[in-house]
Design an enzyme around this catalytic site. Structure first.
Site, mmCIF file in Angstrom:
data_model
loop_
_atom_site.group_PDB
_atom_site.id
_atom_site.type_symbol
_atom_site.label_atom_id
_atom_site.label_comp_id
_atom_site.label_asym_id
_atom_site.label_seq_id
_atom_site.Cartn_x
_atom_site.Cartn_y
_atom_site.Cartn_z
ATOM 1 N N SER A 68 0.828 -1.186 0.000
ATOM 2 C CA SER A 68 0.000 0.000 0.000
ATOM 3 C C SER A 68 0.880 1.260 0.000
ATOM 4 O O SER A 68 1.789 1.352 -0.809
ATOM 5 C CB SER A 68 -0.955 -0.051 1.205
ATOM 6 O OG SER A 68 -1.977 0.872 1.082
ATOM 7 N N HIS A 77 -8.161 -5.043 -0.325
ATOM 8 C CA HIS A 77 -6.850 -4.404 -0.164
ATOM 9 C C HIS A 77 -6.063 -5.020 0.997
ATOM 10 O O HIS A 77 -4.848 -5.157 0.930
ATOM 11 C CB HIS A 77 -7.062 -2.907 0.074
ATOM 12 C CG HIS A 77 -5.803 -2.105 0.124
ATOM 13 N ND1 HIS A 77 -4.899 -2.078 -0.910
ATOM 14 C CD2 HIS A 77 -5.278 -1.304 1.100
ATOM 15 C CE1 HIS A 77 -3.883 -1.289 -0.580
ATOM 16 N NE2 HIS A 77 -4.093 -0.813 0.625
ATOM 17 N N ASP A 78 -6.777 -5.417 2.053
ATOM 18 C CA ASP A 78 -6.121 -5.988 3.233
ATOM 19 C C ASP A 78 -5.418 -7.311 2.956
ATOM 20 O O ASP A 78 -4.658 -7.800 3.804
ATOM 21 C CB ASP A 78 -7.153 -6.212 4.351
ATOM 22 C CG ASP A 78 -7.333 -4.969 5.200
ATOM 23 O OD1 ASP A 78 -6.575 -3.999 4.996
ATOM 24 O OD2 ASP A 78 -8.237 -4.962 6.065
ATOM 25 N N ASP A 87 -8.920 -6.239 -4.676
ATOM 26 C CA ASP A 87 -8.504 -4.940 -4.128
ATOM 27 C C ASP A 87 -9.039 -3.845 -5.043
ATOM 28 O O ASP A 87 -8.581 -3.684 -6.170
ATOM 29 C CB ASP A 87 -6.965 -4.904 -4.076
ATOM 30 C CG ASP A 87 -6.432 -3.610 -3.475
ATOM 31 O OD1 ASP A 87 -7.230 -2.680 -3.234
ATOM 32 O OD2 ASP A 87 -5.203 -3.531 -3.255
ATOM 33 N N ARG A 137 -11.873 6.345 9.867
ATOM 34 C CA ARG A 137 -11.396 4.965 9.856
ATOM 35 C C ARG A 137 -12.469 4.006 9.332
ATOM 36 O O ARG A 137 -12.168 3.052 8.615
ATOM 37 C CB ARG A 137 -10.963 4.559 11.268
ATOM 38 C CG ARG A 137 -10.356 3.189 11.346
ATOM 39 C CD ARG A 137 -9.140 3.079 10.449
ATOM 40 N NE ARG A 137 -8.502 1.789 10.557
ATOM 41 C CZ ARG A 137 -7.436 1.421 9.856
ATOM 42 N NH1 ARG A 137 -6.906 2.260 8.991
ATOM 43 N NH2 ARG A 137 -6.904 0.241 9.998
#
Lengths: 389, 199
Positions: free
Chosen positions: A157, A355-356, A322, A227
């Site tokens: 990232s 994405h994680d 992602d 968040r």
């Protein structure tokens, strides 16, 4: 809490501090007269200092990448899945350095640190850092540790963007560069997400233009909202459906604005937890650094021209679900590297986590990373017994 | 070691920059790199093969050959190779043109649908041929664009592609005088060394 440390863990680790009194001129033109970096190391540096790997962290990351700080820790470092004896970033062979970037809030100099000229926290006065500024500070830490050339610089990232920047700014100081779930620059959509996150923070009544420390308060709600938004973009639709579906918290619809669905409860929990441990000014700063990153802009917007400076081998990895940094974005980096005739391997990993995914021990991804780092190239492994410092 | 490697290696020069489309486990590239000090990449879609490439230290790019290769510059490689994959691509004629555009020269190998066993199989049995070179049933074959040597050579002519050299072999990748005499009937695999016709 680990009742015992797993065999493939780097074990108990202690953060270290490096103080720098040499001024750092930033891309913005501002100067940090002095600063400190907090870092951790895992494994042992070999005799010729050729086995060091730098781990660059993502938006909300820090120096604690692997192992435990104490036996009371509930969780290990953020990338413990990949770093340790026998893991892809194998501490039996490599000396791993992970640090907290400037502007962060986990020990390195940042908005919560005391500004020596005012004796008050920098707060919103802390300069916005560009990715290249971080890389310059990393290079100074490398000097301090006696590392002239990294075996590899690795990041996911925002960390992948730092790794890419390393290859451009210090081509002779890294042999390999692993760019994972990253992009050569953000899209308008990505900048838009970051802007909504920033607006959530700055419109919190407790924000006080960033001087919330003076008011002895914190913009918790805004940071939690930021968040929550970020969290949604890091997951995939599939992973959210598999984990939460439309499960109800109390087993029935309540027809009010309290929590009905499990996903609402989860997001609120994640938001709250994050707002307890992260600084709002740091979050604003990190998202701006992301937005500004565009190394090709100094090279007629030609990424290939920009990367022609690099001298290392590259590994680029993306993840199928992602959508924050989609595989097409990683492919732009690969295309530019091929056009610049640089050695590169690319893999799009089929993974449901969004994405994680770059934090998960997905077998193909880890084999790819392990083969790329290839400790056999180091030759002898003398002085490389597993040991955490 | 694969028998076709030595034929292909004959057509590659020392220090060449090569691109291997559908590179599998990277054996050919590793061989060329060791024997001829070549550089370059493989392209592959199968994840296990990609991992196998990296285990050999071969640089490999995850790519579907049906997707565009537009991003590669003209004549940016000395040789672009594709072994036994042309018949599996969606637009072989486009890919063939891309190969001679990106590479100064190209090497293509594919199985010959005009081999006598194939002709006899269809003629006598009235069923889609199956053989050592075509081991699949009609419904599960990855080979969607089968052709004969004659078909291929006609295509090259139409597309302005010059055949520099051709080697025709049997399934054991061996040459023989009989194959040289009647390649389109007796040859099972052909290796073509091609380039764009000077205009």
């Amino acid at each position: 809490m680990p009742t015992e440390i797993p065999a493939d863990s780097v074990g108990l680790v202690t953060p270290q501090i490096a103080q720098f009194d040499e001024p750092l001129t930033l891309r913005s033109g501002r100067v940090l007269e002095s600063y400190q970096l907090v870092y951790e190391t895992y494994g042992t540096l070999n005799k010729d200092h050729s086995n060091a790997i730098l781990i660059c962290h993502a938006l909300s990351g820090h120096h604690h990448a692997a192992g435990y700080h104490s036996m009371d820790d509930k969780k290990p470092g953020w990338w413990d899945s990949a770093i340790g004896p026998g893991k892809p970033i194998d501490t039996n062979h490599f000396f791993v350095v992970a640090l907290n970037n400037l502007g962060g809030c986990h020990g390195s100099t940042g908005p919560t640190s005391i500004d020596p000229t005012t004796n008050e926290p920098y707060g919103p006065e802390f300069p916005i850092m560009a990715v290249r500024d971080w890389v310059t500070s990393h290079a100074r830490l490398a000097d301090r540790l006696g590392i002239n050339c990294w075996h590899a610089v690795v990041g996911g990232s925002l960390g992948g963007m730092q790794a890419l920047r390393w290859s451009i700014d210090y081509p002779e100081r890294l042999k390999k560069c692993a760019v994972i779930a990253a992009a050569p620059k953000l899209t308008a959509q990505n900048i838009a997400f970051n802007e909504v996150a920033r607006q959530a923070i700055t419109s919190d009544t407790e924000f006080h233009q960033g001087y919330y420390y003076k008011h002895d308060t914190l913009p918790r709600k805004g940071l939690a909202l930021a968040r929550m938004l970020g969290h949604i973009t890091y997951l995939s639709d599939d992973s959210m459906r598999d984990k939460f579906g439309r499960e109800l918290k109390t087993g029935k619809l309540n027809f009010n604005y309290e929590i009905d669905f499990e996903i609402e409860s989860y997001l609120r929990y994640q938001g709250k937890r994050f707002s307890d441990m992260f600084d709002a000014n740091s979050y604003l700063l990190m998202t701006k650094s992301l937005d500004y990153f565009d190394p090709a802009s100094d090279f007629d917007n030609d990424l290939s021209k920009c990367l022609s400076r690099s001298q290392c081998k590259f590994m680029v990895t993306s993840f199928s679900t992602d959508w924050r940094f989609a595989p097409e974005r990683s492919k732009e980096i690969v295309d530019a590297l091929v056009r610049a005739q640089k050695p590169v391997s690319y893999l799009e990993v089929d993974a449901p986590q969004g994405h994680d995914a770059f934090l998960f021990p997905i077998p193909e991804y880890f084999s790819f990373l392990r083969n790329f780092l290839n400790p056999a190239e180091l030759g002898t492994t003398e002085g490389a017994a597993p040991h955490a410092s | 070691m694969r028998h076709d490697l030595k034929y292909i290696a004959n057509w590659v020069s020392t220090n060449d920059r090569v691109l291997d489309l559908g590179c599998g486990d990277g054996e050919l590239l590793a061989y060329l790199s060791a024997e001829k000090n070549t550089s370059g990449y493989g392209m592959e879609i199968n994840i296990d093969e990609i991992i196998a490439c990296t285990e050999r230290g071969v640089d490999v790019i995850h790519q579907d050959l049906n997707d565009s290769l537009d991003y590669l510059d003209d004549a940016s490689f000395d040789t672009v190779m594709m072994t036994q994959s042309l018949q599996q691509t969606r637009h072989p004629e486009i890919l063939l043109n891309e190969m001679v555009r990106i590479g100064k020269r190209a090497i293509v190998t594919f199985p010959n649908f005009g081999h006598w066993t194939t002709r006899v199989y269809l003629g006598l049995k009235g069923m889609m041929p199956m053989s050592k070179t075509f081991p699949f049933r009609w419904y599960n074959t990855p080979n969607i664009h089968n052709c004969t040597f004659k078909d291929f050579e006609i295509l090259c002519k139409e597309q302005g592609i010059r055949i520099i050299q051709r080697t025709v072999v049997n399934t054991d990748l061996e040459e023989s005088w009989a194959i040289k005499l009647m390649p389109n009937i007796l040859g099972q695999v052909a290796l073509y060394h091609i380039e764009k016709q000077e205009r």
